[in-house]
Design a protein around this motif. Structure first.
Motif, PDB file in Angstrom:
ATOM      1  N   SER A   1      13.479  -0.790   4.863  1.00 22.40           N
ATOM      2  CA  SER A   1      13.008  -0.963   3.491  1.00 22.40           C
ATOM      3  C   SER A   1      12.039  -2.137   3.377  1.00 22.40           C
ATOM      4  CB  SER A   1      14.199  -1.203   2.554  1.00 22.40           C
ATOM      5  OG  SER A   1      15.042  -0.081   2.505  1.00 22.40           O
ATOM      6  N   LEU A   2      11.173  -2.068   2.375  1.00 22.07           N
ATOM      7  CA  LEU A   2      10.332  -3.211   2.027  1.00 22.07           C
ATOM      8  C   LEU A   2      11.201  -4.413   1.694  1.00 22.07           C
ATOM      9  CD1 LEU A   2       7.900  -1.245  -0.272  1.00 22.07           C
ATOM     10  CD2 LEU A   2       7.071  -2.868   1.445  1.00 22.07           C
ATOM     11  N   PRO A   3      10.707  -5.626   1.935  1.00 25.53           N
ATOM     12  CA  PRO A   3      11.489  -6.808   1.568  1.00 25.53           C
ATOM     13  C   PRO A   3      11.799  -6.881   0.073  1.00 25.53           C
ATOM     14  CG  PRO A   3       9.742  -7.403   3.098  1.00 25.53           C
ATOM     15  CD  PRO A   3       9.491  -5.988   2.686  1.00 25.53           C
ATOM     16  N   SER A   4      10.895  -6.339  -0.759  1.00 25.74           N
ATOM     17  CA  SER A   4      11.079  -6.294  -2.202  1.00 25.74           C
ATOM     18  C   SER A   4      10.432  -5.020  -2.726  1.00 25.74           C
ATOM     19  CB  SER A   4      10.447  -7.514  -2.889  1.00 25.74           C
ATOM     20  OG  SER A   4      11.071  -8.709  -2.483  1.00 25.74           O
ATOM     21  N   PRO A   5      10.903  -4.504  -3.863  1.00 22.47           N
ATOM     22  CA  PRO A   5      10.281  -3.301  -4.419  1.00 22.47           C
ATOM     23  C   PRO A   5       8.812  -3.535  -4.767  1.00 22.47           C
ATOM     24  CG  PRO A   5      12.407  -3.723  -5.445  1.00 22.47           C
ATOM     25  CD  PRO A   5      12.077  -4.934  -4.638  1.00 22.47           C
ATOM     26  N   VAL A   6       7.991  -2.513  -4.544  1.00 24.93           N
ATOM     27  CA  VAL A   6       6.556  -2.588  -4.838  1.00 24.93           C
ATOM     28  C   VAL A   6       6.097  -1.245  -5.394  1.00 24.93           C
ATOM     29  CG1 VAL A   6       4.235  -2.920  -3.915  1.00 24.93           C
ATOM     30  CG2 VAL A   6       6.110  -4.287  -3.027  1.00 24.93           C
ATOM     31  N   VAL A   7       5.272  -1.307  -6.440  1.00 27.75           N
ATOM     32  CA  VAL A   7       4.640  -0.112  -7.002  1.00 27.75           C
ATOM     33  C   VAL A   7       3.149  -0.394  -7.176  1.00 27.75           C
ATOM     34  CG1 VAL A   7       4.591   1.520  -8.912  1.00 27.75           C
ATOM     35  CG2 VAL A   7       6.755   0.416  -8.281  1.00 27.75           C
ATOM     36  N   ALA A   8       2.321   0.586  -6.836  1.00 28.22           N
ATOM     37  CA  ALA A   8       0.881   0.521  -7.090  1.00 28.22           C
ATOM     38  C   ALA A   8       0.190  -0.638  -6.378  1.00 28.22           C
ATOM     39  CB  ALA A   8       0.603   0.439  -8.594  1.00 28.22           C
ATOM     40  N   GLY A   9       0.731  -1.068  -5.249  1.00 29.46           N
ATOM     41  CA  GLY A   9       0.064  -2.089  -4.455  1.00 29.46           C
ATOM     42  C   GLY A   9      -1.049  -1.472  -3.621  1.00 29.46           C
ATOM     43  N   GLY A  10      -1.969  -2.310  -3.164  1.00 34.85           N
ATOM     44  CA  GLY A  10      -2.987  -1.847  -2.237  1.00 34.85           C
ATOM     45  C   GLY A  10      -2.379  -1.641  -0.864  1.00 34.85           C
ATOM     46  N   THR A  11      -2.817  -0.636  -0.136  1.00 32.40           N
ATOM     47  CA  THR A  11      -2.271  -0.361   1.194  1.00 32.40           C
ATOM     48  C   THR A  11      -3.396  -0.124   2.190  1.00 32.40           C
ATOM     49  OG1 THR A  11      -2.103   2.052   0.958  1.00 32.40           O
ATOM     50  CG2 THR A  11      -0.277   0.725   0.106  1.00 32.40           C
ATOM     51  N   ALA A  12      -3.134  -0.464   3.450  1.00 36.43           N
ATOM     52  CA  ALA A  12      -4.133  -0.275   4.507  1.00 36.43           C
ATOM     53  C   ALA A  12      -3.428  -0.258   5.853  1.00 36.43           C
ATOM     54  CB  ALA A  12      -5.174  -1.387   4.472  1.00 36.43           C
ATOM     55  N   VAL A  13      -4.119   0.263   6.853  1.00 35.34           N
ATOM     56  CA  VAL A  13      -3.641   0.231   8.236  1.00 35.34           C
ATOM     57  C   VAL A  13      -4.652  -0.532   9.074  1.00 35.34           C
ATOM     58  CG1 VAL A  13      -3.146   1.590  10.301  1.00 35.34           C
ATOM     59  CG2 VAL A  13      -2.326   2.374   8.071  1.00 35.34           C
ATOM     60  N   LEU A  14      -4.154  -1.449   9.880  1.00 34.67           N
ATOM     61  CA  LEU A  14      -5.001  -2.218  10.788  1.00 34.67           C
ATOM     62  C   LEU A  14      -4.193  -2.574  12.024  1.00 34.67           C
ATOM     63  CD1 LEU A  14      -7.769  -3.684  11.203  1.00 34.67           C
ATOM     64  CD2 LEU A  14      -6.668  -5.720  10.246  1.00 34.67           C
ATOM     65  N   GLY A  15      -4.731  -2.289  13.186  1.00 38.77           N
ATOM     66  CA  GLY A  15      -4.054  -2.641  14.425  1.00 38.77           C
ATOM     67  C   GLY A  15      -2.689  -2.012  14.587  1.00 38.77           C
ATOM     68  N   GLY A  16      -2.514  -0.788  14.069  1.00 41.50           N
ATOM     69  CA  GLY A  16      -1.239  -0.102  14.199  1.00 41.50           C
ATOM     70  C   GLY A  16      -0.165  -0.601  13.264  1.00 41.50           C
ATOM     71  N   ARG A  17      -0.524  -1.439  12.283  1.00 46.45           N
ATOM     72  CA  ARG A  17       0.435  -1.959  11.310  1.00 46.45           C
ATOM     73  C   ARG A  17       0.019  -1.565   9.900  1.00 46.45           C
ATOM     74  NH1 ARG A  17       0.097  -5.965  15.283  1.00 46.45           N
ATOM     75  NH2 ARG A  17       2.116  -6.674  16.098  1.00 46.45           N
ATOM     76  N   ILE A  18       0.992  -1.442   9.020  1.00 45.87           N
ATOM     77  CA  ILE A  18       0.749  -1.101   7.626  1.00 45.87           C
ATOM     78  C   ILE A  18       0.811  -2.363   6.781  1.00 45.87           C
ATOM     79  CG2 ILE A  18       1.622   0.159   5.609  1.00 45.87           C
ATOM     80  CD1 ILE A  18       2.753   2.234   7.572  1.00 45.87           C
ATOM     81  N   TYR A  19      -0.189  -2.542   5.932  1.00 45.52           N
ATOM     82  CA  TYR A  19      -0.258  -3.694   5.032  1.00 45.52           C
ATOM     83  C   TYR A  19      -0.066  -3.215   3.590  1.00 45.52           C
ATOM     84  CZ  TYR A  19      -2.128  -6.482   8.886  1.00 45.52           C
ATOM     85  OH  TYR A  19      -2.294  -7.143  10.088  1.00 45.52           O
ATOM     86  N   VAL A  20       0.756  -3.942   2.835  1.00 44.61           N
ATOM     87  CA  VAL A  20       0.990  -3.642   1.418  1.00 44.61           C
ATOM     88  C   VAL A  20       0.697  -4.914   0.632  1.00 44.61           C
ATOM     89  CG1 VAL A  20       2.638  -2.842  -0.298  1.00 44.61           C
ATOM     90  CG2 VAL A  20       2.768  -1.977   2.050  1.00 44.61           C
ATOM     91  N   MET A  21      -0.251  -4.818  -0.305  1.00 49.79           N
ATOM     92  CA  MET A  21      -0.727  -6.007  -1.010  1.00 49.79           C
ATOM     93  C   MET A  21      -0.475  -5.924  -2.509  1.00 49.79           C
ATOM     94  SD  MET A  21      -2.403  -5.675   1.979  1.00 49.79           S
ATOM     95  CE  MET A  21      -3.497  -4.324   1.615  1.00 49.79           C
ATOM     96  N   ALA A  22       0.152  -6.953  -3.059  1.00 50.74           N
ATOM     97  CA  ALA A  22       0.288  -7.150  -4.499  1.00 50.74           C
ATOM     98  C   ALA A  22       0.941  -5.935  -5.156  1.00 50.74           C
ATOM     99  CB  ALA A  22      -1.065  -7.491  -5.116  1.00 50.74           C
ATOM    100  N   GLY A  23       0.491  -5.572  -6.377  1.00 50.65           N
ATOM    101  CA  GLY A  23       1.093  -4.469  -7.110  1.00 50.65           C
ATOM    102  C   GLY A  23       2.114  -4.945  -8.124  1.00 50.65           C
ATOM    103  N   CYS A  24       2.961  -4.022  -8.542  1.00 48.24           N
ATOM    104  CA  CYS A  24       4.013  -4.306  -9.523  1.00 48.24           C
ATOM    105  C   CYS A  24       5.336  -4.511  -8.805  1.00 48.24           C
ATOM    106  CB  CYS A  24       4.148  -3.152 -10.508  1.00 48.24           C
ATOM    107  SG  CYS A  24       2.669  -2.827 -11.481  1.00 48.24           S
ATOM    108  N   GLY A  25       6.046  -5.544  -9.191  1.00 48.72           N
ATOM    109  CA  GLY A  25       7.361  -5.781  -8.607  1.00 48.72           C
ATOM    110  C   GLY A  25       8.469  -5.134  -9.403  1.00 48.72           C
TER     111      GLY A  25
END
Length: 232
Positions: free
Chosen positions: A107-131
Motif C-alpha cells: 500500500s501507499l504510505p498514505s492515501p492519495v487521490v488525483a496525484g501526478g504519476t510517472a515512471v522513471l528508471g523502473g520506479r513509479i512516482y506519485v506526486m501531491a494530489g488529495c490526501g
C-alpha cells in the motif's frame, strides 16, 4: 511547417467513464475504474488500436474514482483513488495483462487521490494530489520499486497540486499544470525532479493554466519534453 498536433476521434468506451485511471502498455490502452457520475466503478477495459473496440477485463478488486495507473515490466499498477464511501484509498493493485489476473501490492504510505504519476528508471512516482477530500492536500512524493514491492518518500512537491500531468523524461520526473486542490486555482507551474540529487527545480511555466483536467496532449507550448526536463 510545424508538425501537426492533432486529435482524431477513436472508438468510444462501452459506457461513460470520468476520472478513470489510464495507461498504455505494448500498444494498447487500458482504463481502470472512474465514475459514472454517481458512484466509483470496478470496471476495467482495454483498447487495441489494431483491432478496434474496447474489451472488458476482470473487474478491479475495489471500485475507485480517479486512481493512478502506471505500467512497469509488463505489469500494470493501479493505486489510490476515492472509494465508494468517498474516503481516499492507499491500496495498490497489480494487474497482469498476460493472465488477466489481479493481485495486491504494498500500500501507499498514505492515501492519495488525483496525484501526478510517472515512471522513471523502473520506479513509479506519485506526486501531491488529495490526501482525502482534498483538505488537507498532499505535497508528498512517493516512489514505488516493483522489484522490492516497497515505497519510499522523496522530496515534497514544491506546491499544492492535483490533476497535474507528469512523465519520466530524460532522467527526470517532469510535472506541469494542474489545480490547487484547496482553493481551486488553476496552475501553469512546471517542475522537474532529479532522482540523483533528490531536488525539485522550477522550469518555464505553461503559457496558460491547464485546469483540473489536464489533457494527454498539453496546450501548445506546454508539451512535456526533454527540453522541459533539463537545461540545454
Amino acid at each position: 511547417m510545424s508538425a501537426c498536433r492533432c486529435r482524431t476521434t477513436g472508438d468510444p468506451l462501452r459506457a461513460p467513464v470520468q476520472d478513470g485511471g489510464t495507461v498504455t502498455l505494448n500498444g494498447k490502452v487500458y482504463s481502470f475504474g472512474g465514475t459514472d457520475g454517481s458512484d466509483p466503478l470496478f470496471k476495467a477495459y482495454v483498447h487495441d488500436p489494431a483491432t478496434g473496440g474496447w474489451q472488458r477485463l476482470a473487474n478491479m478488486p475495489q471500485a475507485l474514482e480517479k486512481p493512478g495507473a502506471e505500467a512497469v515490466d509488463g505489469q500494470i499498477y493501479v493505486f489510490g483513488g476515492w472509494t465508494v464511501t468517498g474516503a481516499a484509498s492507499a491500496a495498490v493493485y497489480r494487474y497482469d495483462p498476460t493472465h488477466g489476473t489481479w493481485s495486491t501490492a504494498a500500500s501507499l504510505p498514505s492515501p492519495v487521490v488525483a496525484g501526478g504519476t510517472a515512471v522513471l528508471g523502473g520506479r513509479i512516482y506519485v506526486m501531491a494530489g488529495c490526501g482525502g477530500n482534498c483538505v488537507p492536500a498532499s505535497q508528498a512524493t512517493y516512489v514505488y520499486d516493483p522489484r522490492t514491492d516497497t515505497w519510499s518518500r522523496a522530496a515534497d512537491y514544491p506546491v499544492r497540486d492535483s490533476w497535474q500531468s507528469c512523465a519520466g523524461i530524460d532522467g527526470r520526473v517532469v510535472c506541469a499544470g494542474g489545480t490547487d486542490p484547496v482553493d481551486g486555482t488553476e496552475l501553469a507551474s512546471t517542475f522537474s525532479l532529479d532522482p540523483v540529487t533528490g531536488a525539485w527545480t522550477a522550469r518555464p511555466t505553461c503559457p496558460t493554466p491547464t485546469g483540473p483536467w489536464p489533457l494527454p496532449l498539453p496546450a501548445p507550448g506546454c508539451s512535456l519534453s526533454a527540453a522541459s526536463a533539463a537545461e540545454r
